[in-house]
Design an enzyme around this catalytic site. Structure first.
Site, PDB file in Angstrom:
ATOM      1  N   LYS A  15       0.956  -1.283  -0.010  1.00 31.72           N
ATOM      2  CA  LYS A  15      -0.006  -0.003   0.018  1.00 31.72           C
ATOM      3  C   LYS A  15       0.731   1.261  -0.132  1.00 31.72           C
ATOM      4  O   LYS A  15       0.498   1.940  -0.673  1.00 31.72           O
ATOM      5  CB  LYS A  15      -0.595   0.239   1.441  1.00 31.72           C
ATOM      6  CG  LYS A  15      -2.132  -0.302   1.288  1.00 31.72           C
ATOM      7  CD  LYS A  15      -2.889   0.087   2.522  1.00 31.72           C
ATOM      8  CE  LYS A  15      -2.409  -0.527   3.736  1.00 31.72           C
ATOM      9  NZ  LYS A  15      -1.911   0.165   4.696  1.00 31.72           N
ATOM     10  N   ARG A 122      11.578  -5.855   4.385  1.00 35.68           N
ATOM     11  CA  ARG A 122      11.220  -4.244   4.134  1.00 35.68           C
ATOM     12  C   ARG A 122      12.069  -3.610   4.902  1.00 35.68           C
ATOM     13  O   ARG A 122      12.693  -3.837   6.060  1.00 35.68           O
ATOM     14  CB  ARG A 122       9.731  -4.075   4.629  1.00 35.68           C
ATOM     15  CG  ARG A 122       9.369  -2.582   4.900  1.00 35.68           C
ATOM     16  CD  ARG A 122       8.149  -2.392   4.681  1.00 35.68           C
ATOM     17  NE  ARG A 122       7.313  -2.404   5.815  1.00 35.68           N
ATOM     18  CZ  ARG A 122       5.944  -2.496   5.970  1.00 35.68           C
ATOM     19  NH1 ARG A 122       5.360  -2.116   4.957  1.00 35.68           N
ATOM     20  NH2 ARG A 122       5.300  -2.751   6.927  1.00 35.68           N
TER      21      ARG A 122
HETATM   22  P1  AMP Z   1       0.977   1.493   8.595  1.00 32.78           P
HETATM   23  O1  AMP Z   1       2.261   2.296   8.439  1.00 32.78           O
HETATM   24  O2  AMP Z   1      -0.156   2.198   7.914  1.00 32.78           O
HETATM   25  O3  AMP Z   1       1.122   0.096   8.660  1.00 32.78           O
HETATM   26  O4  AMP Z   1       0.787   2.016  10.459  1.00 32.78           O
HETATM   27  C1  AMP Z   1       1.691   1.435  11.368  1.00 32.78           C
HETATM   28  C2  AMP Z   1       1.086   1.633  12.672  1.00 32.78           C
HETATM   29  O5  AMP Z   1       0.676   2.940  13.003  1.00 32.78           O
HETATM   30  C3  AMP Z   1      -0.223   0.536  12.739  1.00 32.78           C
HETATM   31  O6  AMP Z   1       0.019  -0.756  13.162  1.00 32.78           O
HETATM   32  C4  AMP Z   1      -0.959   1.412  13.823  1.00 32.78           C
HETATM   33  O7  AMP Z   1      -0.479   0.942  15.272  1.00 32.78           O
HETATM   34  C5  AMP Z   1      -0.794   2.909  13.747  1.00 32.78           C
HETATM   35  N1  AMP Z   1      -1.653   3.623  12.718  1.00 32.78           N
HETATM   36  C6  AMP Z   1      -1.652   3.832  11.532  1.00 32.78           C
HETATM   37  N2  AMP Z   1      -2.934   4.372  11.001  1.00 32.78           N
HETATM   38  C7  AMP Z   1      -3.613   4.346  12.058  1.00 32.78           C
HETATM   39  C8  AMP Z   1      -5.096   4.395  12.221  1.00 32.78           C
HETATM   40  N3  AMP Z   1      -5.748   4.999  11.264  1.00 32.78           N
HETATM   41  N4  AMP Z   1      -5.925   4.193  13.436  1.00 32.78           N
HETATM   42  C9  AMP Z   1      -5.054   3.547  14.180  1.00 32.78           C
HETATM   43  N5  AMP Z   1      -3.673   3.342  14.329  1.00 32.78           N
HETATM   44  C10 AMP Z   1      -3.051   3.642  13.424  1.00 32.78           C
END
Ligand code: AMP
Length: 212
Positions: A15, A122
């Site tokens: 993504k 990664r």
């Molecule tokens: P990502 O980079 O999108 O995989 O996000 C990494 C981490 O950030 C996730 O595992 C959550 O702990 C936190 N996180 C990111 N976006 C959200 C969201 N919309 N709501 C809650 N936690 C989030």
């Protein structure tokens, strides 16, 4: 009509990589809550201090913290945008509806066996957040970011145990959003298998096709 896109997909679905490229080439504003939260953690802001424990455990950060970030970014924004990593649950989707109307949800569909491999290989730049894969998208010099020369590291939430938690959270909390957007007739599912370029082309076709 401006594209106002929500990007859905399991952790490790590719993504973030696709989101960055789509936004650059289709002239959309990228809003990634994961990137914004990691920046807050790096800068040790009160939000970052509160969010870090949840992130390291692979849990969702409380809605009220994340919605503040989103409001700040969407307020007064002109043109199209793409949300990467938001909304993550039905409550956040409702909060988003109260702020703006999204007109497309793109779900990146991948085989979960691929995810563990993708995440284990990664690497991210400490400085600018650029993402690499040791095999599919290696940096020119090992350990060094091509874009800014920063140091590459493995995200603290990319350990196997945390990835398992993140996948479980995705299935339980985030995947139901595909039903929501499907019912609204704005969901497109894109096959996330193959090279970064293959997936990218499919996504561009899906987005362009949808807007017609
Ligand atoms: P990502 O980079 O999108 O995989 O996000 C990494 C981490 O950030 C996730 O595992 C959550 O702990 C936190 N996180 C990111 N976006 C959200 C969201 N919309 N709501 C809650 N936690 C989030």
């Amino acid at each position: 009509m401006d594209a106002r896109i929500v990007l859905l997909g399991a952790p490790g679905s590719g993504k973030g990589t696709q989101a960055k490229r789509l936004c650059k080439e289709l002239d959309l504003t990228l809003i990634s809550t994961g990137d914004l939260l990691r920046q807050a953690v790096r800068e040790n802001t009160p939000l970052g201090v509160e969010a870090k424990g949840y992130m390291d455990a692979g849990k969702l950060v409380p809605d009220k913290l994340v919605i503040g970030l989103i409001k700040e970014k969407l307020d007064g924004l002109r043109g199209g945008f793409l949300l990467d990593g938001f909304p993550r649950n039905l409550e956040q989707a409702r909060m988003l509806d109260a702020i703006t109307e999204v007109n497309m949800a793109v779900e990146l569909d991948v085989d979960e066996n691929m995810i563990v491999d993708r995440i284990a290989k990664r690497r991210s730049c400490r400085q600018c957040g650029e993402v690499y894969h040791l095999v599919a998208r290696p940096p020119k010099t090992p350990g060094v970011c091509d874009k800014c020369g920063g140091e590459l590291y493995q995200r603290s939430d990319d350990s196997e145990e945390t990835v398992r938690n993140r996948l479980a959270v995705y299935h339980e909390k985030t995947q139901p959003l595909t039903d929501l957007y499907e019912k609204r007739g704005i969901l497109v599912t894109v096959d996330g298998r193959g090279s970064i370029d293959d997936v990218y082309r499919r996504m561009v076709d899906a987005i362009r096709g949808f807007k017609k």
